[in-house]
Design a protein around this motif. Structure first.
Motif, PDB file in Angstrom:
ATOM      1  N   PRO A   1      35.782  40.245  42.097  1.00 43.37           N
ATOM      2  CA  PRO A   1      35.536  39.084  42.964  1.00 43.37           C
ATOM      3  C   PRO A   1      34.099  39.016  43.473  1.00 43.37           C
ATOM      4  CG  PRO A   1      37.658  40.060  43.473  1.00 43.37           C
ATOM      5  CD  PRO A   1      36.989  40.981  42.489  1.00 43.37           C
TER       6      PRO A   1
ATOM      7  N   GLY B   1      32.768  29.982  34.294  1.00 44.47           N
ATOM      8  CA  GLY B   1      34.143  29.537  34.460  1.00 44.47           C
ATOM      9  C   GLY B   1      34.848  30.391  35.481  1.00 44.47           C
ATOM     10  N   THR B   2      36.163  30.243  35.495  1.00 46.20           N
ATOM     11  CA  THR B   2      37.004  31.000  36.418  1.00 46.20           C
ATOM     12  C   THR B   2      37.812  32.025  35.644  1.00 46.20           C
ATOM     13  OG1 THR B   2      37.156  29.132  37.942  1.00 46.20           O
ATOM     14  CG2 THR B   2      38.820  30.854  38.143  1.00 46.20           C
TER      15      THR B   2
ATOM     16  N   THR C   1      31.397  36.875  41.774  1.00 40.40           N
ATOM     17  CA  THR C   1      31.398  35.426  41.922  1.00 40.40           C
ATOM     18  C   THR C   1      30.038  34.940  42.406  1.00 40.40           C
ATOM     19  OG1 THR C   1      33.766  35.300  42.363  1.00 40.40           O
ATOM     20  CG2 THR C   1      32.398  33.498  43.196  1.00 40.40           C
TER      21      THR C   1
ATOM     22  N   VAL D   1      30.212  31.226  37.983  1.00 41.32           N
ATOM     23  CA  VAL D   1      31.226  32.211  37.617  1.00 41.32           C
ATOM     24  C   VAL D   1      32.074  32.485  38.854  1.00 41.32           C
ATOM     25  CG1 VAL D   1      31.653  34.598  36.933  1.00 41.32           C
ATOM     26  CG2 VAL D   1      29.829  33.265  35.819  1.00 41.32           C
ATOM     27  N   THR D   2      33.367  32.277  38.713  1.00 44.30           N
ATOM     28  CA  THR D   2      34.295  32.529  39.807  1.00 44.30           C
ATOM     29  C   THR D   2      35.318  33.550  39.357  1.00 44.30           C
ATOM     30  OG1 THR D   2      34.033  30.254  40.621  1.00 44.30           O
ATOM     31  CG2 THR D   2      35.937  31.503  41.414  1.00 44.30           C
ATOM     32  N   VAL D   3      35.420  34.628  40.117  1.00 42.58           N
ATOM     33  CA  VAL D   3      36.391  35.680  39.808  1.00 42.58           C
ATOM     34  C   VAL D   3      37.421  35.688  40.931  1.00 42.58           C
ATOM     35  CG1 VAL D   3      36.763  38.092  39.250  1.00 42.58           C
ATOM     36  CG2 VAL D   3      34.573  36.995  38.690  1.00 42.58           C
ATOM     37  N   SER D   4      38.601  35.256  40.596  1.00 46.54           N
ATOM     38  CA  SER D   4      39.617  35.089  41.632  1.00 46.54           C
ATOM     39  C   SER D   4      40.999  35.168  41.016  1.00 46.54           C
ATOM     40  CB  SER D   4      39.445  33.740  42.333  1.00 46.54           C
ATOM     41  OG  SER D   4      40.500  33.497  43.236  1.00 46.54           O
ATOM     42  N   SER D   5      41.928  35.717  41.781  1.00 47.83           N
ATOM     43  CA  SER D   5      43.315  35.759  41.334  1.00 47.83           C
ATOM     44  C   SER D   5      44.080  34.546  41.857  1.00 47.83           C
ATOM     45  CB  SER D   5      43.967  37.055  41.792  1.00 47.83           C
ATOM     46  OG  SER D   5      43.856  37.194  43.188  1.00 47.83           O
TER      47      SER D   5
ATOM     48  N   GLN E   1      40.260  35.843  36.180  1.00 47.33           N
ATOM     49  CA  GLN E   1      40.927  36.766  37.090  1.00 47.33           C
ATOM     50  C   GLN E   1      40.173  38.098  37.151  1.00 47.33           C
ATOM     51  OE1 GLN E   1      45.010  37.114  35.834  1.00 47.33           O
ATOM     52  NE2 GLN E   1      45.603  35.242  36.893  1.00 47.33           N
TER      53      GLN E   1
END
Length: 114
Positions: free
Chosen positions: A86, A9-10, A89, A110-114, A12
């Protein structure tokens, strides 16, 4: 043999995710199980593995943040990912290996983003 990965998932930066992989069609307990990842434009890399006797291995960039566990009664392997960055990701793949034989799951993003 089937490997079904879930839990992507996404999130922060600084957040957590737990990936899970359910295996079927093999004697799970004797196989080494691993999580790989592939970021856009990069080669697939081994993130973490756990052997039949529970010995774990991690790439340096995730040490202290990721934890791999297996449950041989449920034929599952989990990857707890904390303090995500990030650069984590990627598409994460479950893998099982026994000598020269190996199988792959379908991958979970897997998305790591603000």
């Amino acid at each position: 043999v089937q490997l079904q990965a879930s839990g992507g998932g996404t999130v922060q930066p600084g957040g957590s995710l737990r990936l899970s992989c359910a295996a079927s069609g093999l004697g799970f307990s004797i196989w080494t199980v691993a999580w790989y990842r592939q970021a856009p434009g990069k080669q697939r890399e081994l993130v973490s593995s756990i052997t039949r006797d529970g010995t774990t291995n991690y790439i340096d960039s995730v040490k202290g943040r990721f934890t791999i566990t297996r449950d041989n009664t449920k034929n599952t392997v989990d990857l707890q990912m904390n303090s995500l960055k990030p650069e984590d990701t990627a598409v994460y793949y479950c893998n099982v290996r026994l000598y020269v034989r190996q199988y792959w799951g379908q991958g979970t993003l897997v998305t790591v983003s603000s």
